[in-house]
Design an enzyme around this catalytic site. Structure first.
Site, short mmCIF file in Angstrom:
data_model
loop_
_atom_site.label_atom_id
_atom_site.label_comp_id
_atom_site.label_asym_id
_atom_site.label_seq_id
_atom_site.Cartn_x
_atom_site.Cartn_y
_atom_site.Cartn_z
N ASN A 408 0.82 -1.21 0.00
CA ASN A 408 0.00 0.00 0.00
C ASN A 408 0.86 1.26 0.00
O ASN A 408 1.02 1.92 -1.02
CB ASN A 408 -0.95 0.00 1.20
CG ASN A 408 -1.98 1.12 1.14
OD1 ASN A 408 -1.90 2.01 0.30
ND2 ASN A 408 -2.95 1.09 2.03
N ASP A 409 1.47 1.58 1.13
CA ASP A 409 2.19 2.85 1.26
C ASP A 409 3.37 2.97 0.31
O ASP A 409 3.67 4.05 -0.18
CB ASP A 409 2.68 3.03 2.70
CG ASP A 409 1.54 2.97 3.69
OD1 ASP A 409 0.46 3.50 3.36
OD2 ASP A 409 1.70 2.38 4.77
N ILE A 410 4.06 1.86 0.03
CA ILE A 410 5.28 1.93 -0.78
C ILE A 410 4.99 2.14 -2.26
O ILE A 410 5.90 2.37 -3.05
CB ILE A 410 6.14 0.67 -0.59
CG1 ILE A 410 5.40 -0.57 -1.06
CG2 ILE A 410 6.58 0.52 0.85
CD1 ILE A 410 6.25 -1.83 -1.09
N VAL A 411 3.70 2.10 -2.65
CA VAL A 411 3.31 2.37 -4.04
C VAL A 411 2.28 3.50 -4.08
O VAL A 411 1.52 3.61 -5.05
CB VAL A 411 2.73 1.11 -4.72
CG1 VAL A 411 3.81 0.05 -4.87
CG2 VAL A 411 1.55 0.54 -3.92
N SER A 449 -1.83 0.84 7.83
CA SER A 449 -1.46 2.21 8.21
C SER A 449 -2.63 3.17 8.19
O SER A 449 -2.54 4.28 8.71
CB SER A 449 -0.36 2.73 7.28
OG SER A 449 -0.87 2.89 5.97
#
Length: 480
Positions: A408-411, A449
């Site tokens: 999720n967050d890393i993309v 997150s």
């Protein structure tokens, strides 16, 4: 002779620990590195048990058997997906050990000092004999070591417990602070230093001041980590690893154990360096990490337009069969579903069909540094097609298909586009620049997150809903 043997054994153990840390930098060398660490620890334990001042061998043996058995049981039961919380739990034990050693040192020191004041001639043994041989200046230094060991150990203990609870889902991953925020932490720290001075100067009973210092440090550790959001937990684990190392080094100074000093410093410094590297990878300020001052939103997030469009296995398989280049982005969702085996098989079939397949690994993918690399290595994915973010980010515009598995967050493009996002400024994998993006995800939720991802609403993105392992297994028979 005993001192010479113990010193030599400690030197060899230290070298083995250094080789172990160095070997962990590569996937192939890591296999050897683990054995270096095991051998070094075994040698260290034996040298300590049979070294000068040792005693209570039966009790020590019982404790080793109990601890070893517990470690064996935990290692056999814990799944690879649970490794982050296991690491956090191990850090908490190191911190608690530092607290216990500090209190024991103060109790023994009080006995020795009382005997000195009363003029009682006593034959001291073990740790008390070491204390009895110290000068006034050395005892003053010992008190500083005890204070640091207890304080750092207590912060590490409660901080690691909270990290464990967040990583295991027992506590909400969103950042939470009590009213007053950082001022509470600063006030608790100031009080701990004040009481540390009172402890150092010998005003009142030393154990009482240590108890108060421990309670304040417990609060600081709890409040620091509670104030950090789930997106930043990989950095938190690394940071707590550093804290546990410095706590161990403080124990070493207190006990006069050179090996504990060396190994504690190794762990503390390597954890700090890793935290710094990860902060750079996430565009975070290192000091803010140490103070627990990140992980929260800076303002209202930008509104997201569009809708999430679902696709079935047939549609994904058709796109894969037509593609020439494929990039797979694994995340914690892959670990939870234990889908690495299915992903490895999909990779094998795609490569056998003549397609270029690579993996894109973000520095903080998963909830522990290197988590994704370990899972892929376990599934026998070739090392040479597993690339870091900096190696592959420029290739996304020429990539036909990107498959995101539980990330999720890393993309998340909000890191670049939304200054109010909790991850604003964080370098991310620019997967949205590929021709087609498929996201394997359980549902439409925001994930661990709690940060919404505009990628899921883009025109070239399709949502492949379902358990990651089941979803990938559905694709396998359809790949030509």
């Amino acid at each position: 002779m005993e001192y010479g043997f113990t010193t030599a054994a400690y030197v060899v153990a230290s070298v083995l620990f250094i080789l172990s840390l160095g070997g962990l930098s590569g996937q192939e060398s890591a296999k050897r590195a683990i054995w270096y660490g095991i051998a070094g620890m075994g040698l260290a334990v034996l040298a300590t048990l049979f070294g000068p001042g040792a005693g209570n061998w039966f009790l020590s043996l019982v404790m080793i058997v109990i601890g070893g058995t517990g470690g064996w049981i935990v290692a056999k039961r814990v799944q690879m997906t649970e490794m982050p919380q296991l690491v956090a739990a191990m850090h908490s034990l190191v911190g608690l050990a530092a607290v216990f050693v500090g209190f024991n040192a103060q109790i023994e020191l009080a006995r020795v000092m009382r005997a000195r004041l009363e003029g009682v001639e006593t034959v001291w043994t073990g740790f008390a004999a070491l204390l009895a041989s110290k000068t006034s200046a050395e005892i003053a230094m010992l008190k500083i070591e005890v204070f640091l060991g207890v304080f750092i150990g207590a912060v590490t203990f409660t901080g690691s417990v909270v990290a464990f609870a967040k990583l295991s889902g027992r506590v909400d991953g969103k950042p939470k602070k009590l009213p007053g925020g950082h001022m509470l932490n600063a006030g608790a720290l100031a009080l701990a230093v004040l009481f540390g001075i009172l402890y150092f100067t010998g005003v009142g009973p030393g154990v009482f001041w240590l108890i108060v210092i421990t309670l304040l440090a417990f609060f600081i550790g709890y409040h620091l980590i509670m104030g950090i959001g789930g997106a930043d937990m990989p950095v938190v684990v690394s940071m707590l690893n550093s804290y546990s190392g410095w706590a161990a080094a403080a124990i070493g100074f207190t006990l006069g154990n050179d090996l504990l000093i060396v190994t504690g410093a190794l762990v503390g410094s390597s954890g700090a360096i890793l935290s710094y590297i990860m902060c750079k990878a996430m565009n975070r300020n290192f000091v803010s990490v140490i103070l627990g001052g990140f992980g929260g939103e800076t303002g209202p997030a930008a509104e997201i337009e569009g809708e999430q469009i679902a696709i079935d296995a047939d549609g994904v398989a058709s796109a894969l069969n037509e593609a020439d280049s494929v990039v797979i982005v694994p995340g914690y969702g892959m670990a939870v579903a234990q889908a690495q085996g299915a992903v490895s098989e999909l990779t094998r079939k795609l490569r056998a069909a003549g397609k270029t397949v690579r993996f894109a690994i973000h520095p903080v993918a998963g909830r522990l540094p290197g988590h994704m690399n370990v899972l892929l290595a376990e599934a026998k994915v070739p090392y040479d097609i597993v690339l870091e973010m900096d190696e592959i980010n420029e290739d996304f515009p020429s990539t036909d298909v990107v498959i995101i598995i539980g990330s999720n967050d890393i993309v998340n493009p909000a890191a670049q586009d939304d200054p109010n996002s909790p991850i604003a400024g964080m370098p991310v994998l620019e997967v949205w620049r590929a021709k087609q993006v498929f996201v394997s995800k359980r549902g439409q939720g925001t994930g661990y997150s709690g940060i919404e991802n505009p990628l899921f609403f883009k025109e070239n993105t399709r949502m492949f809903y379902g358990d990651a392992k089941d979803s990938i297994n559905k694709l396998l028979p359809m790949i030509d």
